[in-house]
Design a protein around this motif. Structure first.
Motif, short mmCIF file in Angstrom:
data_model
loop_
_atom_site.label_atom_id
_atom_site.label_comp_id
_atom_site.label_asym_id
_atom_site.label_seq_id
_atom_site.Cartn_x
_atom_site.Cartn_y
_atom_site.Cartn_z
N ALA A 8 0.83 -1.21 0.00
CA ALA A 8 0.00 0.00 0.00
C ALA A 8 0.87 1.26 0.00
O ALA A 8 0.56 2.24 -0.68
CB ALA A 8 -0.92 -0.02 1.21
N ALA A 9 1.96 1.24 0.77
CA ALA A 9 2.86 2.39 0.82
C ALA A 9 3.54 2.60 -0.53
O ALA A 9 3.71 3.75 -0.99
CB ALA A 9 3.92 2.19 1.90
N LEU A 10 3.92 1.51 -1.21
CA LEU A 10 4.53 1.62 -2.53
C LEU A 10 3.56 2.24 -3.53
O LEU A 10 3.95 3.04 -4.37
CB LEU A 10 4.98 0.24 -3.02
N PHE A 11 2.29 1.86 -3.44
CA PHE A 11 1.29 2.45 -4.33
C PHE A 11 1.18 3.95 -4.14
O PHE A 11 1.11 4.72 -5.10
CB PHE A 11 -0.08 1.80 -4.10
N ALA A 12 1.14 4.39 -2.89
CA ALA A 12 0.89 5.80 -2.60
C ALA A 12 2.13 6.68 -2.70
O ALA A 12 2.00 7.90 -2.84
CB ALA A 12 0.29 5.93 -1.19
N SER A 13 3.32 6.10 -2.65
CA SER A 13 4.55 6.88 -2.57
C SER A 13 4.73 7.88 -3.72
O SER A 13 5.17 9.01 -3.49
CB SER A 13 5.77 5.96 -2.48
N PRO A 14 4.39 7.53 -4.98
CA PRO A 14 4.60 8.53 -6.05
C PRO A 14 3.66 9.73 -5.95
O PRO A 14 3.95 10.78 -6.54
CB PRO A 14 4.30 7.73 -7.34
N PHE A 15 2.55 9.60 -5.24
CA PHE A 15 1.55 10.65 -5.19
C PHE A 15 1.55 11.44 -3.87
O PHE A 15 0.89 12.47 -3.77
CB PHE A 15 0.15 10.05 -5.40
N ALA A 16 2.27 10.93 -2.88
CA ALA A 16 2.28 11.58 -1.57
C ALA A 16 3.08 12.88 -1.63
O ALA A 16 4.12 12.96 -2.30
CB ALA A 16 2.87 10.65 -0.52
N ARG A 17 2.60 13.89 -0.93
CA ARG A 17 3.31 15.16 -0.89
C ARG A 17 3.15 15.77 0.50
O ARG A 17 2.24 15.44 1.25
CB ARG A 17 2.78 16.12 -1.95
N ASP A 18 4.09 16.66 0.84
CA ASP A 18 4.06 17.38 2.12
C ASP A 18 4.02 16.43 3.31
O ASP A 18 3.34 16.69 4.30
CB ASP A 18 2.83 18.31 2.17
N VAL A 19 4.77 15.32 3.23
CA VAL A 19 4.76 14.34 4.31
C VAL A 19 5.32 14.94 5.59
O VAL A 19 4.74 14.80 6.68
CB VAL A 19 5.57 13.08 3.90
N VAL A 20 6.46 15.62 5.49
CA VAL A 20 7.09 16.20 6.69
C VAL A 20 6.21 17.28 7.31
O VAL A 20 5.99 17.28 8.53
CB VAL A 20 8.50 16.74 6.35
N PRO A 21 5.68 18.23 6.52
CA PRO A 21 4.78 19.23 7.13
C PRO A 21 3.55 18.61 7.80
O PRO A 21 3.10 19.10 8.84
CB PRO A 21 4.37 20.11 5.94
N VAL A 22 3.01 17.56 7.20
CA VAL A 22 1.83 16.91 7.79
C VAL A 22 2.19 16.32 9.14
O VAL A 22 1.46 16.49 10.13
CB VAL A 22 1.30 15.81 6.84
N LEU A 23 3.32 15.63 9.22
CA LEU A 23 3.72 14.98 10.48
C LEU A 23 4.23 15.98 11.51
O LEU A 23 4.33 15.64 12.69
CB LEU A 23 4.80 13.93 10.21
N SER A 24 4.55 17.20 11.07
CA SER A 24 5.04 18.20 12.03
C SER A 24 3.92 18.75 12.90
O SER A 24 4.17 19.37 13.93
CB SER A 24 5.72 19.34 11.27
N VAL A 25 2.67 18.54 12.48
CA VAL A 25 1.52 18.95 13.29
C VAL A 25 1.16 17.80 14.23
O VAL A 25 0.84 16.70 13.78
CB VAL A 25 0.31 19.32 12.40
N ARG A 26 1.23 18.05 15.53
CA ARG A 26 1.09 16.98 16.52
C ARG A 26 -0.24 16.24 16.37
O ARG A 26 -0.28 15.00 16.45
CB ARG A 26 1.21 17.57 17.93
N ARG A 27 -1.32 16.95 16.16
CA ARG A 27 -2.63 16.31 16.05
C ARG A 27 -2.67 15.34 14.87
O ARG A 27 -3.15 14.22 14.99
CB ARG A 27 -3.72 17.38 15.89
N ARG A 28 -2.16 15.78 13.73
CA ARG A 28 -2.14 14.92 12.56
C ARG A 28 -1.27 13.69 12.80
O ARG A 28 -1.63 12.56 12.42
CB ARG A 28 -1.62 15.68 11.35
N ALA A 29 -0.10 13.91 13.39
CA ALA A 29 0.82 12.79 13.63
C ALA A 29 0.20 11.74 14.56
O ALA A 29 0.34 10.54 14.32
CB ALA A 29 2.13 13.31 14.23
N LEU A 30 -0.51 12.20 15.58
CA LEU A 30 -1.14 11.27 16.51
C LEU A 30 -2.26 10.49 15.83
O LEU A 30 -2.40 9.27 16.03
CB LEU A 30 -1.68 12.03 17.73
#
Length: 356
Positions: A58-80
Motif C-alpha cells: 500500500a505504501a509503494l502504491f501511494a509513494s509517487p503521489f504523496a506530498r508534504d509528508v514532513v509538514p503533515v507529520l510536524s503537526v502533533r494532532r495529525r501525527a497522533l
C-alpha cells in the motif's frame, strides 16, 4: 436557447452522492478481491508478517503521489491521528484478519467482514452525529441481511469458531480506523495512505521480528505486496475520496459489498458451489447498492461564514471562490466561505454536517 445550453453545460455529470457511491463501490471491489488471495499467499506466513507485506505494498502504491509528508507529520494532532490509524488499521486489523484466515475458510472470512458496516455506521451516528436517512438505513439492512444470508451455517459456508471472532475483531479495528480518517480532512488522500501504510508496515514488521515469525517465501511475499498495493493502497485511497464526499455511514454501507466480492472469488476458486442463499444474498446486496446509487438528498440549508482547508471541487454549488491558477478538479487550500443559504444535492461532507 443559448442560455439554456450554457446552463446545462455547467451542470455536473455526477452528483456528490453518485460520485461518492462510485468511489466507494470501486474501493469495495478492490478490497473484496483480496481476502481469498491473502488466504492463498499467506498460508505459510505469520499474521504480523502478512500485515507488514500488505501495507508495504500500500505504501509503494501511494509513494509517487504523496506530498508534504514532513509538514503533515510536524503537526502533533495529525501525527497522533495517523499513528493511531497505523496501529489500528494497518497493523492490528490485517494481522487479526490473517490470524482468522488461518483458522477458517476464505469464504467465511469474507462474509464475516460485513460486520464493519454496522460498526462504522454506529460510530458515524453516535460519535460524529452524522445524519443517516431512512433510505440509508434500509440500504444498510439489505446489504447486511444479504451478506449474512450467505453465511448461513450449512448453506454456503463452513466458517466458525475463533477464526471468525478474529475476523470480526479486524472489522472493529478498521471501523475505528475509518472514523479516525474522517478527522484528517486537511491531509491529501495519497499522503494519508502513504504515512499510515508506511508506519503500519514498520510497526507490523517490528512486531513480527519480536514474535520471531519466519518462513518468508519470496513468491508469496511478492504476491502479498501486489495484493496490498491494489487491495489496500488503491482501495484505501478510493475509500478516503468516497468518505470525504459521501460521509462515513454511506461509504461504510456501500463498502459492505466487499465481503460479497470476496465470497464470489472464493467460490470461483472452488471453495464452495453457488446455492440458493448465495442468490438471495446477491439480490439483497444489489438492492442495497441501488438504493445508495439512486439516493437524492437535497433541502434548504444555511452555511455560516467559515475559513478552513480541505479537499474540494468547484462544481458542488458551494465552493464559488476564485483563485489563480484555476482548478477544475479536486484540490486543497485555505479558503473562505461567505454566509450562504441554498438548496442542492449534498452528502455528509466537511461542508454539510448540519442537523436535519
Amino acid at each position: 436557447m443559448r442560455a439554456r445550453r450554457h446552463a446545462r453545460a455547467n451542470v455536473p455529470l455526477m452528483t456528490p452522492l453518485l460520485r461518492g457511491f462510485a468511489w466507494a463501490l470501486a474501493s469495495a471491489i478492490a478490497f473484496g478481491l483480496t481476502t481469498p488471495l491473502v488466504a492463498r499467499f499467506g498460508a505459510s506466513l505469520g499474521p504480523l508478517t502478512i500485515a507488514a507485506l500488505l501495507y508495504a505494498g500500500a505504501a509503494l502504491f501511494a509513494s509517487p503521489f504523496a506530498r508534504d509528508v514532513v509538514p503533515v507529520l510536524s503537526v502533533r494532532r495529525r501525527a497522533l491521528l495517523l499513528g493511531a490509524q497505523a496501529i489500528f488499521g494497518a497493523m492490528l486489523a490485517p494481522a487479526a484478519l490473517a490470524y482468522g484466515l488461518h483458522r477458517t475458510g476464505a469464504l467465511g472470512a469474507s462474509l464475516a467482514l460485513t460486520m464493519e458496516v454496522p460498526l462504522s455506521i454506529a460510530l458515524a451516528a453516535l460519535a460524529f452525529r452524522e445524519f443517516v436517512s431512512r433510505r440509508v438505513v434500509v440500504a444498510c439492512i439489505a446489504i447486511v441481511v444479504g451478506a449474512f444470508a450467505l453465511a448461513i451455517p450449512g448453506a454456503n459456508s463452513h466458517a466458525g469458531g475463533i477464526g471468525i471472532a478474529f475476523v470480526v475483531a479486524a472489522t472493529a479495528f478498521w471501523a475505528l480506523d475509518n472514523a479516525l480518517a474522517s478527522l484528517l480532512v486537511d491531509v491529501p488522500f495519497a499522503t494519508t495512505v502513504f504515512i499510515k501504510a508506511s508506519l503500519g508496515a514498520a510497526f507490523a514488521a517490528l512486531a513480527a521480528i519480536v514474535a520471531r515469525e519466519s518462513n518468508i517465501a519470496a513468491w508469496d511475499a511478492l504476491g502479498l505486496v501486489v495484493v496490498g498495493a491494489i487491495g489496500y493502497g488503491a482501495s484505501l485511497w478510493m475509500y478516503l475520496r468516497a468518505q470525504r464526499t459521501f460521509g462515513i455511514a454511506r461509504t461504510a454501507s456501500v463498502f459492505a459489498i466487499a465481503p460479497f466480492v470476496g465470497a464470489v472469488l472464493a467460490l470461483a476458486l472452488g471453495e464452495r458451489t453457488i446455492g440458493p442463499a448465495t442468490a438471495f444474498g446477491f439480490i439483497a446486496i444489489a438492492f442495497g447498492a441501488y438504493l445508495h446509487a439512486s439516493e437524492r438528498h437535497a433541502h434548504p440549508h444555511l452555511h455560516a461564514s467559515d475559513r478552513h482547508e480541505h479537499v474540494h471541487r468547484h462544481d458542488d454549488d458551494h465552493h464559488t471562490h476564485e483563485h489563480l491558477p484555476s482548478f477544475r478538479g479536486e484540490h486543497m487550500h485555505v479558503h473562505d466561505h461567505e454566509p450562504l443559504a441554498h438548496v442542492h444535492a449534498h452528502a455528509s461532507d466537511p461542508d454539510h454536517l448540519h442537523r436535519h
